[in-house]
Each structure stands twice: as structure tokens, then as C-alpha cells.
Design a protein around this motif. Structure first.
Motif, PDB file in Angstrom:
ATOM      1  N   LEU A   9      18.273  -9.870  -0.443  1.00 60.35           N
ATOM      2  CA  LEU A   9      18.756  -8.667  -0.956  1.00 60.35           C
ATOM      3  C   LEU A   9      16.714  -9.011  -1.209  1.00 60.35           C
ATOM      4  O   LEU A   9      15.980  -7.968  -1.418  1.00 60.35           O
ATOM      5  CB  LEU A   9      19.387  -8.586  -2.293  1.00 60.35           C
ATOM      6  N   ARG A  10      16.892 -10.507  -1.573  1.00 61.30           N
ATOM      7  CA  ARG A  10      14.916 -10.511  -1.183  1.00 61.30           C
ATOM      8  C   ARG A  10      14.373  -9.799   0.610  1.00 61.30           C
ATOM      9  O   ARG A  10      13.142  -9.535   0.214  1.00 61.30           O
ATOM     10  CB  ARG A  10      15.133 -11.633  -0.908  1.00 61.30           C
ATOM     11  N   TYR A  11      14.915 -10.033   1.385  1.00 64.57           N
ATOM     12  CA  TYR A  11      14.748  -9.266   2.186  1.00 64.57           C
ATOM     13  C   TYR A  11      14.339  -7.819   2.068  1.00 64.57           C
ATOM     14  O   TYR A  11      13.121  -7.389   2.686  1.00 64.57           O
ATOM     15  CB  TYR A  11      15.062  -9.409   3.968  1.00 64.57           C
ATOM     16  N   GLU A  12      15.386  -7.137   1.697  1.00 57.75           N
ATOM     17  CA  GLU A  12      15.628  -5.989   1.841  1.00 57.75           C
ATOM     18  C   GLU A  12      14.009  -5.774   0.242  1.00 57.75           C
ATOM     19  O   GLU A  12      13.213  -3.946   0.457  1.00 57.75           O
ATOM     20  CB  GLU A  12      16.227  -5.208   1.193  1.00 57.75           C
ATOM     21  N   ARG A  13      13.872  -6.022  -0.597  1.00 58.06           N
ATOM     22  CA  ARG A  13      12.754  -6.340  -1.595  1.00 58.06           C
ATOM     23  C   ARG A  13      11.177  -6.280  -0.792  1.00 58.06           C
ATOM     24  O   ARG A  13      10.934  -4.972  -0.872  1.00 58.06           O
ATOM     25  CB  ARG A  13      12.877  -7.313  -2.546  1.00 58.06           C
ATOM     26  N   ALA A  14      11.297  -6.949  -0.322  1.00 56.27           N
ATOM     27  CA  ALA A  14       9.905  -7.307   0.972  1.00 56.27           C
ATOM     28  C   ALA A  14       9.653  -5.720   1.996  1.00 56.27           C
ATOM     29  O   ALA A  14       8.665  -5.714   1.894  1.00 56.27           O
ATOM     30  CB  ALA A  14      10.142  -8.367   1.542  1.00 56.27           C
ATOM     31  N   GLN A  15      11.121  -5.475   2.120  1.00 57.73           N
ATOM     32  CA  GLN A  15      10.345  -4.406   3.049  1.00 57.73           C
ATOM     33  C   GLN A  15      10.368  -3.194   2.473  1.00 57.73           C
ATOM     34  O   GLN A  15       9.522  -2.379   2.992  1.00 57.73           O
ATOM     35  CB  GLN A  15      12.063  -4.311   3.950  1.00 57.73           C
ATOM     36  N   LEU A  16      11.102  -2.828   1.058  1.00 50.37           N
ATOM     37  CA  LEU A  16      10.272  -1.920   0.548  1.00 50.37           C
ATOM     38  C   LEU A  16       9.084  -2.289   0.239  1.00 50.37           C
ATOM     39  O   LEU A  16       7.615  -0.995  -0.524  1.00 50.37           O
ATOM     40  CB  LEU A  16      12.022  -1.523  -0.631  1.00 50.37           C
ATOM     41  N   LEU A  17       8.332  -3.060  -0.396  1.00 51.72           N
ATOM     42  CA  LEU A  17       6.999  -3.050  -1.194  1.00 51.72           C
ATOM     43  C   LEU A  17       6.690  -3.113   0.015  1.00 51.72           C
ATOM     44  O   LEU A  17       5.511  -2.593  -0.874  1.00 51.72           O
ATOM     45  CB  LEU A  17       6.845  -4.793  -1.320  1.00 51.72           C
ATOM     46  N   VAL A  18       6.232  -3.694   1.438  1.00 54.30           N
ATOM     47  CA  VAL A  18       5.797  -3.176   2.543  1.00 54.30           C
ATOM     48  C   VAL A  18       5.544  -1.461   2.563  1.00 54.30           C
ATOM     49  O   VAL A  18       4.688  -1.116   3.015  1.00 54.30           O
ATOM     50  CB  VAL A  18       6.295  -3.391   3.733  1.00 54.30           C
ATOM     51  N   LYS A  19       6.184  -0.894   2.323  1.00 51.27           N
ATOM     52  CA  LYS A  19       7.205   0.479   2.448  1.00 51.27           C
ATOM     53  C   LYS A  19       6.299   1.451   0.846  1.00 51.27           C
ATOM     54  O   LYS A  19       4.747   2.031   1.398  1.00 51.27           O
ATOM     55  CB  LYS A  19       8.390   1.663   1.958  1.00 51.27           C
ATOM     56  N   ARG A  20       6.091   0.780   0.437  1.00 50.11           N
ATOM     57  CA  ARG A  20       5.010   0.607  -1.228  1.00 50.11           C
ATOM     58  C   ARG A  20       3.629   0.599  -1.207  1.00 50.11           C
ATOM     59  O   ARG A  20       2.706   0.923  -1.826  1.00 50.11           O
ATOM     60  CB  ARG A  20       5.507   0.195  -2.869  1.00 50.11           C
ATOM     61  N   GLY A  21       3.132  -0.141  -0.063  1.00 50.83           N
ATOM     62  CA  GLY A  21       2.025  -0.943   0.112  1.00 50.83           C
ATOM     63  C   GLY A  21       1.250  -1.480  -0.842  1.00 50.83           C
ATOM     64  O   GLY A  21       0.089  -2.168  -0.534  1.00 50.83           O
ATOM     65  N   ASP A  22       2.549  -2.447  -1.030  1.00 50.21           N
ATOM     66  CA  ASP A  22       2.416  -3.851  -2.167  1.00 50.21           C
ATOM     67  C   ASP A  22       2.278  -5.535  -0.676  1.00 50.21           C
ATOM     68  O   ASP A  22       3.230  -5.916  -0.452  1.00 50.21           O
ATOM     69  CB  ASP A  22       2.845  -4.056  -2.988  1.00 50.21           C
ATOM     70  N   PHE A  23       1.653  -4.884   0.527  1.00 52.16           N
ATOM     71  CA  PHE A  23       1.592  -6.159   0.962  1.00 52.16           C
ATOM     72  C   PHE A  23       1.813  -7.578   0.662  1.00 52.16           C
ATOM     73  O   PHE A  23       2.214  -8.199   1.647  1.00 52.16           O
ATOM     74  CB  PHE A  23       0.329  -5.827   2.058  1.00 52.16           C
ATOM     75  N   ALA A  24       0.885  -8.084  -0.044  1.00 49.74           N
ATOM     76  CA  ALA A  24       0.775  -9.195  -0.482  1.00 49.74           C
ATOM     77  C   ALA A  24       2.015  -9.787  -1.012  1.00 49.74           C
ATOM     78  O   ALA A  24       2.217 -10.506  -0.448  1.00 49.74           O
ATOM     79  CB  ALA A  24      -0.516  -9.270  -1.809  1.00 49.74           C
ATOM     80  N   THR A  25       2.414  -9.218  -2.585  1.00 48.08           N
ATOM     81  CA  THR A  25       4.010  -9.149  -2.718  1.00 48.08           C
ATOM     82  C   THR A  25       4.676  -8.869  -1.521  1.00 48.08           C
ATOM     83  O   THR A  25       5.904 -10.494  -1.521  1.00 48.08           O
ATOM     84  CB  THR A  25       3.767  -7.956  -3.688  1.00 48.08           C
ATOM     85  N   ALA A  26       4.542  -8.784  -0.663  1.00 48.00           N
ATOM     86  CA  ALA A  26       5.839  -8.772   0.391  1.00 48.00           C
ATOM     87  C   ALA A  26       5.443  -9.516   1.178  1.00 48.00           C
ATOM     88  O   ALA A  26       6.637  -9.895   1.527  1.00 48.00           O
ATOM     89  CB  ALA A  26       5.782  -7.167   1.144  1.00 48.00           C
ATOM     90  N   ALA A  27       4.482 -10.031   1.666  1.00 45.39           N
ATOM     91  CA  ALA A  27       4.462 -11.438   2.320  1.00 45.39           C
ATOM     92  C   ALA A  27       4.708 -13.033   1.323  1.00 45.39           C
ATOM     93  O   ALA A  27       5.590 -13.610   2.404  1.00 45.39           O
ATOM     94  CB  ALA A  27       3.383 -11.294   2.247  1.00 45.39           C
ATOM     95  N   THR A  28       4.812 -12.718   0.317  1.00 44.42           N
ATOM     96  CA  THR A  28       5.440 -14.101  -0.387  1.00 44.42           C
ATOM     97  C   THR A  28       6.747 -13.732  -0.519  1.00 44.42           C
ATOM     98  O   THR A  28       6.914 -14.650  -0.510  1.00 44.42           O
ATOM     99  CB  THR A  28       4.577 -13.887  -1.849  1.00 44.42           C
ATOM    100  N   GLU A  29       7.033 -12.434   0.069  1.00 40.23           N
ATOM    101  CA  GLU A  29       8.976 -12.423  -0.643  1.00 40.23           C
ATOM    102  C   GLU A  29       9.286 -12.772   0.647  1.00 40.23           C
ATOM    103  O   GLU A  29      10.518 -13.436   1.005  1.00 40.23           O
ATOM    104  CB  GLU A  29       8.970 -11.039  -1.063  1.00 40.23           C
ATOM    105  N   LEU A  30       8.627 -12.293   2.423  1.00 34.61           N
ATOM    106  CA  LEU A  30       9.296 -13.252   3.117  1.00 34.61           C
ATOM    107  C   LEU A  30       9.484 -13.811   3.101  1.00 34.61           C
ATOM    108  O   LEU A  30      10.137 -14.424   4.090  1.00 34.61           O
ATOM    109  CB  LEU A  30       7.990 -11.871   4.124  1.00 34.61           C
ATOM    110  N   ASP A  31       7.790 -15.405   2.604  1.00 36.29           N
ATOM    111  CA  ASP A  31       8.114 -16.548   2.566  1.00 36.29           C
ATOM    112  C   ASP A  31       8.815 -17.154   2.627  1.00 36.29           C
ATOM    113  O   ASP A  31       9.743 -18.061   3.166  1.00 36.29           O
ATOM    114  CB  ASP A  31       6.223 -16.624   2.835  1.00 36.29           C
TER     115      ASP A  31
END
Length: 269
Positions: free
Chosen positions: A218-240
Motif C-alpha cells: 500500500l505504501r507503493y500504491e500511495r507513492a504512485q498516487l502522489l505522483v499522479k497528484r504532482g506531489d513528487f517530493a513526497t512520492a519519492a520519499t515514500e518510494l525510497d
């Protein structure tokens, strides 16, 4: 509301109705504390209309009459296309919903009325059991107004969803937290085919992450959704962070996720 959801999900005695109402509060900003109390009061009023019964069969019939016949709770195919079919406060208002939400109404009303009601998570179709899960009980389908089910009805549902026969594990009482997780999965499935509602997918995932038990993916799914929302910095942190979880079990997959994190950060330039 999210803090309250997290606390309720970790309570020693889980309040299923409260958790479902708090899911609704995430979707509907107008559902404030007064709205939560009003919805809970409606469940109380419905329970007051349920007469006590001498055995499990009569309990099932009485609940079907009170909730299905008199109150009008049931489902229709079109309800699968509506988000509010997964929101308890809206189901109480409309008297329509998905099988699992209508079953929650039965469980919450039954609990208040003293009826032995529990959820049964059949594959593809949620129903309720009335009676002792280890002894005598009957199954009822709130989506069809509380119609009582025989073994052949269960066979048809399970075969249609899995192509396999019924197994005993399919008939055990559903855990309240598993019910909430299934509701959130339904919401995510509704939003997944509607790109304009990516925010719905996001809050459904974030609520699922607040449950004591949830898939790490689910953390990976959240990161993908954040990318779609344009929140790239938070998404990158979640992906790491997700890559760190994968490192020990699947290093190649972890490296793939790290590359996705780098790509997300590159979108900031």
C-alpha cells in the motif's frame, strides 16, 4: 477525524460502525461530529423497531422484516457505480448500498437489538450470519432485503466468484478490521477506473495504512498516487521507504523502486 480513525482501529473492542462513519467523514467534509452522532442515533432508532426473537431463524426473519421490508434497505446493480454506496451515513440516508455496507447496517442494528448477527465475507458478495457460527445459524442477504439463504445459494455465489466449491474458511465470521479494509478496497476499486477521482484513491489508501494490519505494498500504491497528484517530493520519499522494505527480500525489485524515486525527484526540475 484521521486521528480518531487510527485510535478506533487500534481499540481493544473495535467499533465497526464508528470506523465506517469515519470513512464517510473522509469522503464528505460536511459530516462533522453532529453528523456522526445523528447517524449513530439513526442506528439506535432502527434497533428500537426490532422485536426480540426466541431463536436464530426468527431473529433473521425479524431483522429482514424491520430492515428490508419496513425500512427499505436493499441493493440494486446501479449502486455499484456510486461512491456513496460505500459510505455508511449515505447508506442510512438512501437505504441503498453495496452488500458489505448493508451488512454493516444489519450488524450494527442487530448488536443494538441483542441479535446474534455477524458478517460473512463470501468471495464477491458479503452477507450476514444470524445465530451461533459454531452451531445453529442461518445466512441472510441484506442486498436482497434480507432474503434467507440456503446452501445452494452460497454454492452459486462462491462458484460464480471463484469457480471452486465452498470451503469452511469462507463461512467464518468476518473480523471488523477486515471488513473496514474490504470497504476501503471497494472504494479504491471504484476510484481506480475514474482518473478524475485520484484523490479518493489516495485517502482510501491512507486510511488503510492506518489499520493495524495492512499490506506493505500500500505504501507503493500511495507513492504512485502522489505522483499522479504532482506531489513528487513526497512520492519519492515514500518510494525510497518502500525500497528499504524490499531490500532484504527482493533486491532487484528494490532497485527498480529506487529508480522510480529518482524519476519522481527529476520531475521537480
Amino acid at each position: 477525524m484521521r486521528e480518531r480513525f487510527a485510535e478506533a482501529a487500534r481499540a481493544e473492542c473495535v467499533d465497526l460502525g464508528l470506523l465506517c462513519l469515519l470513512v464517510g467523514a473522509e469522503a464528505d467534509a460536511s459530516l462533522d461530529e453532529g453528523g456522526l452522532e445523528s447517524a449513530s442515533a439513526e442506528l439506535d432508532r432502527l434497533a428500537e423497531r426490532v422485536e426480540s426473537a426466541p431463536d436464530h431463524v426468527r431473529w433473521a426473519v425479524t431483522l429482514a422484516e424491520a430492515l428490508g421490508t419496513r425500512a427499505g434497505f436493499l441493493g440494486r446493480p446501479a449502486d455499484y457505480q456510486r461512491l456513496d454506496s460505500s459510505l455508511l451515513h449515505q447508506v442510512l440516508r438512501r437505504r441503498r448500498g453495496l452488500p458489505i455496507l448493508l451488512s454493516v447496517v444489519w450488524m450494527e442494528v442487530g448488536r443494538r437489538a441483542g441479535a446474534p448477527v455477524h458478517g460473512v465475507a463470501l468471495p464477491g458478495h458479503f452477507v450476514v450470519g444470524v445465530g451461533d457460527p459454531a452451531g445453529e445459524r442461518v445466512l441472510a442477504d441484506p442486498f436482497r432485503g434480507g432474503r434467507l439463504m440456503g446452501p445452494e445459494d452460497v454454492d452459486v455465489i462462491v462458484a460464480g466468484a471463484t469457480g471452486a466449491p465452498v470451503s469452511p474458511s469462507m463461512l467464518i465470521p468476518a473480523d471488523p478490521l477486515d471488513i473496514v479494509h474490504r470497504i476501503l478496497n471497494n472504494i479504491r476499486a471504484w476510484a481506480a477506473v475514474r482518473p478524475e477521482h485520484v484523490h479518493v484513491s489516495l485517502w482510501a489508501v491512507e486510511l488503510a495504512l492506518l489499520l493495524p494490519r495492512h499490506p506493505a505494498r500500500l505504501r507503493y500504491e500511495r507513492a504512485q498516487l502522489l505522483v499522479k497528484r504532482g506531489d513528487f517530493a513526497t512520492a519519492a520519499t515514500e518510494l525510497d521507504a518502500y525500497a528499504d522494505l524490499l531490500t532484504r527480500v527482493d533486491p532487484p525489485a528494490a532497485e527498480t523502486v529506487r529508480r522510480q524515486a529518482r524519476a519522481a525527484r527529476a520531475m521537480l526540475n
